[in-house]
Design a protein around this motif. Structure first.
Motif, PDB file in Angstrom:
ATOM      1  N   CYS A 326       0.800  -1.225   0.000  1.00  0.00           N
ATOM      2  CA  CYS A 326       0.000   0.000   0.000  1.00  0.00           C
ATOM      3  C   CYS A 326       0.831   1.274   0.000  1.00  0.00           C
ATOM      4  CB  CYS A 326      -0.944   0.003   1.190  1.00  0.00           C
ATOM      5  SG  CYS A 326      -0.116   0.288   2.764  1.00  0.00           S
ATOM      6  N   CYS A 329       3.823   3.090   4.429  1.00  0.00           N
ATOM      7  CA  CYS A 329       5.024   3.187   5.268  1.00  0.00           C
ATOM      8  C   CYS A 329       6.221   3.700   4.479  1.00  0.00           C
ATOM      9  CB  CYS A 329       5.345   1.798   5.831  1.00  0.00           C
ATOM     10  SG  CYS A 329       5.793   0.628   4.532  1.00  0.00           S
ATOM     11  N   CYS A 359       7.867  -1.588   6.175  1.00  0.00           N
ATOM     12  CA  CYS A 359       7.203  -2.815   6.643  1.00  0.00           C
ATOM     13  C   CYS A 359       7.831  -4.073   6.064  1.00  0.00           C
ATOM     14  CB  CYS A 359       5.710  -2.783   6.318  1.00  0.00           C
ATOM     15  SG  CYS A 359       5.325  -2.988   4.576  1.00  0.00           S
TER      16      CYS A 359
HETATM   17  S1  FES Z   1       3.470  -1.053   2.145  1.00  0.00           S
HETATM   18 FE1  FES Z   1       1.641  -1.100   3.321  1.00  0.00          FE
HETATM   19  S2  FES Z   1       2.408  -0.782   5.316  1.00  0.00           S
HETATM   20 FE2  FES Z   1       4.182  -0.959   4.143  1.00  0.00          FE
END
Ligand code: FES
Ligand code: FAD
Length: 373
Positions: A326, A329, A359
């Motif tokens: 996503c 982070c 992450c």
């Molecule tokens: S890419 Fe989604 S939290 Fe790291």
């Protein structure tokens, strides 16, 4: 991959700033069943409006089975046309959050969310003339809905085409909305449905998208030339891989294609164990993290991620999927070497610019400095 190519209830929602990361408590204003296994959740905007871009997602946080679970849900509302913050959730077999939301959430409930994040976005400009060709599968329609509404209303000279793959007619989310927009914005939105299981009287396409089918689909939508066309995709991993291969066969350059992944695909979760010992020395490395005006230092053990280590130490860094998908982070490594278990979330350009995902990131050297935000 970043696509940054260059009515009110009486309850009030609230905003809190816990540590560094901004959280909001949102009131569920309405819930609509789109299909038998997908709902749309309408959140009332708080008094201090939450700003977002088309293509971004909300991270929903809920206590489920004694744990705080967070999951990303793309906003299907458009900041230009919708009063509410809207997400659509599709049930996933055995899935913790999706089942909890579909089976428990009620109008009037309050749910904790993180501020909108994500880079599957674009700026809209009234003078722009472009063609967005979108491939969506199942719940992958959500960010496309936001892009479609924004482009149709904000760029009068631009058009959008949507190729939308679903299991069967009953599982098509937003079928009626799409059909009415197609009518209302005649000539500016083209929707083509593809079904895995088509009924007898189905006039459209069915089966796996193949070169012949893509050729026919492209004949049904306007050809505005490569210069003015951008390709977006979001859906199951298999569908996206297939579309990528087919677009490559059509000589569509990779830098014209942008994708958002909802699910970790064939990522090897044991990759953490593959950190080359020679590079890492198989020992902990210090990482300096700069975030929101603060600087933190953490010692990251081999086989632990930078994010895990920081969270364990009470450092409230932004994150959502914890799977490298996503980009919530995302940070930029200003120095040092970082190995990522999963690079799918970042574009080639982002990787070259030194972006990393905490992450799934492990330091390989002692001089890693990461700037977030
Ligand atoms: S890419 Fe989604 S939290 Fe790291
Ligand atoms: C950027 C981003 C945006 C997203 N936007 C949306 C959205 O708009 N709508 C939406 O419904 N979901 C969306 N998702 C997926 C969502 O975050 C959750 O992953 C999904 O709801 C499943 O969570 P869960 O807790 O129910 O399942 P989990 O308990 O996490 O998973 C249960 C099992 O299902 C598998 N699985 C997880 N997700 C899926 C899936 N989508 N399809 C098939 N199998 C899966 C897992 O690998 C696991 O084996 C998005 C994900 C990301 C990263």
């Amino acid at each position: 991959m970043a696509f940054s190519f260059f009515k009110k209830s009486d309850k009030k929602a609230s905003t809190e700033n816990t540590g560094n990361t901004h959280y909001h408590q949102l009131n569920v204003k309405n819930i609509k069943w789109e299909t038998k296994d997908a709902i749309t959740i309408f959140f009332q905007q708080p008094e201090k409006k939450i700003h977002y871009k088309s293509g971004q997602f909300l991270t929903l946080i809920a206590p489920i089975a004694g744990k705080e679970i967070r999951r990303a849900y793309s906003l299907c509302s458009s900041p230009f046309t919708d009063e509410d913050l809207v997400v659509a959730v599709k049930r996933v077999d055995q899935g913790l959050m999706s089942n909890w939301l579909l089976d428990n959430l009620k109008i009037g409930d309050t749910i904790k969310v993180m501020e909108p994040m994500g880079h599957f976005t674009t700026e809209f400009d009234k003078t722009r003339k472009r063609h967005l060709i979108m491939f969506a599968g199942g719940s992958g329609i959500t960010p496309m809905m936001s892009h479609i509404k924004s482009v149709l209303t904000q760029e009068p000279d631009s058009i959008a085409s949507l190729i939308y793959c679903n299991r069967d007619i009953e599982s098509i989310i937003f079928k009626d909305d799409l059909s009415s927009w197609e009518t209302n914005y005649q000539g500016r939105l083209h929707v083509i449905h593809i079904l895995d299981n088509a009924p007898m009287n189905w006039q459209g396409y069915s089966g796996l998208l193949n070169p012949e089918m893509l050729k026919k689909l492209f004949e049904r939508i306007p050809d505005w030339g490569l210069e003015k066309t951008t390709y977006l995709m979001c859906g199951p991993e298999g569908m996206m891989k297939n579309v990528e291969t087919l677009l490559a066969q059509h000589n569509i350059p990779a830098d014209k294609i942008f994708k958002e992944s909802f699910v970790q695909g064939t990522i090897d979760k044991d990759k953490k164990d593959e950190i080359p010992e020679a590079e890492s020395g198989n020992r902990a490395h210090e990482v300096t993290i700069r975030y929101d005006g603060n600087e933190y230092k953490v010692m990251v053990e081999p086989h632990r991620t930078i994010l895990e280590t920081a969270l364990d130490q009470g450092i409230d860094l932004p994150y959502s999927c914890q799977s490298g998908l996503c980009t919530a982070c995302r940070g930029r490594a200003l120095s040092g070497k970082v190995k990522l278990d999963e690079e799918e979330g970042l574009s080639q350009a982002e990787r070259e610019a030194g972006y990393v995902l905490t992450c799934v990131g492990h330091p390989l050297t002692d001089d890693v400095v990461i700037e977030i935000g």
